[in-house]
Design a protein around this motif. Structure first.
Motif, PDB file in Angstrom:
ATOM      1  N   THR A  83      29.312 -45.370 -27.488  1.00 10.82           N
ATOM      2  CA  THR A  83      30.158 -45.783 -27.127  1.00 10.82           C
ATOM      3  C   THR A  83      29.983 -45.886 -25.839  1.00 10.82           C
ATOM      4  O   THR A  83      31.015 -46.807 -25.070  1.00 10.82           O
ATOM      5  CB  THR A  83      31.271 -46.235 -28.617  1.00 10.82           C
ATOM      6  N   GLY A  84      30.786 -44.701 -25.628  1.00 10.61           N
ATOM      7  CA  GLY A  84      31.184 -44.658 -23.907  1.00 10.61           C
ATOM      8  C   GLY A  84      30.470 -44.878 -23.079  1.00 10.61           C
ATOM      9  O   GLY A  84      30.563 -45.805 -21.893  1.00 10.61           O
ATOM     10  N   ASP A  85      28.901 -44.682 -23.373  1.00  8.91           N
ATOM     11  CA  ASP A  85      28.046 -44.872 -22.355  1.00  8.91           C
ATOM     12  C   ASP A  85      27.893 -46.720 -22.353  1.00  8.91           C
ATOM     13  O   ASP A  85      27.782 -47.044 -21.264  1.00  8.91           O
ATOM     14  CB  ASP A  85      26.555 -44.201 -22.752  1.00  8.91           C
ATOM     15  N   LEU A  86      28.485 -46.856 -23.391  1.00  8.12           N
ATOM     16  CA  LEU A  86      27.767 -48.731 -23.759  1.00  8.12           C
ATOM     17  C   LEU A  86      29.491 -49.317 -22.755  1.00  8.12           C
ATOM     18  O   LEU A  86      29.087 -50.311 -22.260  1.00  8.12           O
ATOM     19  CB  LEU A  86      28.164 -48.963 -24.884  1.00  8.12           C
ATOM     20  N   ARG A  87      30.270 -48.653 -23.135  1.00  6.99           N
ATOM     21  CA  ARG A  87      31.642 -48.765 -22.337  1.00  6.99           C
ATOM     22  C   ARG A  87      31.428 -48.794 -20.360  1.00  6.99           C
ATOM     23  O   ARG A  87      31.844 -49.615 -19.582  1.00  6.99           O
ATOM     24  CB  ARG A  87      33.073 -48.317 -23.219  1.00  6.99           C
ATOM     25  N   ARG A  88      30.781 -47.827 -19.728  1.00  7.69           N
ATOM     26  CA  ARG A  88      30.450 -47.797 -18.494  1.00  7.69           C
ATOM     27  C   ARG A  88      29.996 -48.282 -18.425  1.00  7.69           C
ATOM     28  O   ARG A  88      29.464 -49.171 -17.550  1.00  7.69           O
ATOM     29  CB  ARG A  88      30.427 -45.941 -18.746  1.00  7.69           C
ATOM     30  N   ILE A  89      28.606 -49.035 -19.568  1.00 11.05           N
ATOM     31  CA  ILE A  89      28.028 -50.522 -18.564  1.00 11.05           C
ATOM     32  C   ILE A  89      28.557 -51.317 -18.243  1.00 11.05           C
ATOM     33  O   ILE A  89      28.860 -52.096 -17.688  1.00 11.05           O
ATOM     34  CB  ILE A  89      26.242 -50.097 -19.633  1.00 11.05           C
TER      35      ILE A  89
END
Length: 160
Positions: A6-12
């Protein structure tokens, strides 16, 4: 496509949301898909999504719908016809490998890995990530780069 947190997806999502309105337009989403060699028109995306933009929760849902488990329709398990699910997985892995193999030499180098992760908003100098150690973890022949079989092992072990 590897499973992202989720953190990576939030940054994307935040990198895609250029105007900061909490929505990713289909044009912005299509730009990302083009970067990872998934080609659709904005009209096709709108038919699939049913609206002109996505908030973060809708973006997460979209990601799940196009991830490996979402596209196989059976949780990634084998299809009733036999090993067809394995063929789909092999094809998906080959496509993912092509995304990272920027110079088409059959290997993924540290520079290529860092470049693709940067394009996806998953890499910056302050991230503490070291692409050499990421590659060394799965580089069975110790040549400093990943061939397709090493990449496949990494993906199957990491994202199984």
């Amino acid at each position: 496509m590897p499973r992202l947190g989720t953190g990576d997806l939030r940054r994307i999502f935040e990198n895609l949301d250029k105007n900061g309105d909490g929505q990713v337009s289909l044009e912005e989403l299509n730009w990302l898909l083009e970067k990872i060699s998934v080609h659709h028109s904005v009209d096709e995306l709108e038919l699939f999504i049913g609206k002109p933009s996505l908030d973060f929760d809708e973006f997460l849902h979209f990601y799940v719908s196009i991830s490996w488990e979402g596209t196989t329709g059976n949780g990634g398990s084998e299809s009733p016809e036999g090993n067809e699910g394995d063929d789909d997985q092999e094809t998906d892995l080959a496509e993912a490998f092509k995304v990272f193999d920027l110079n088409n030499d059959g290997f993924i180098s540290c520079d290529e890995l860092q470049s693709v992760l940067s394009k996806l908003g998953l890499w910056n100098e302050g991230s503490g990530r070291d692409c050499n150690s990421m590659i060394r973890a799965y580089d069975t022949d110790s040549d400093g780069r990943l061939d397709f079989e090493e990449f496949k092992s990494m993906m199957l072990i990491t994202f199984a």
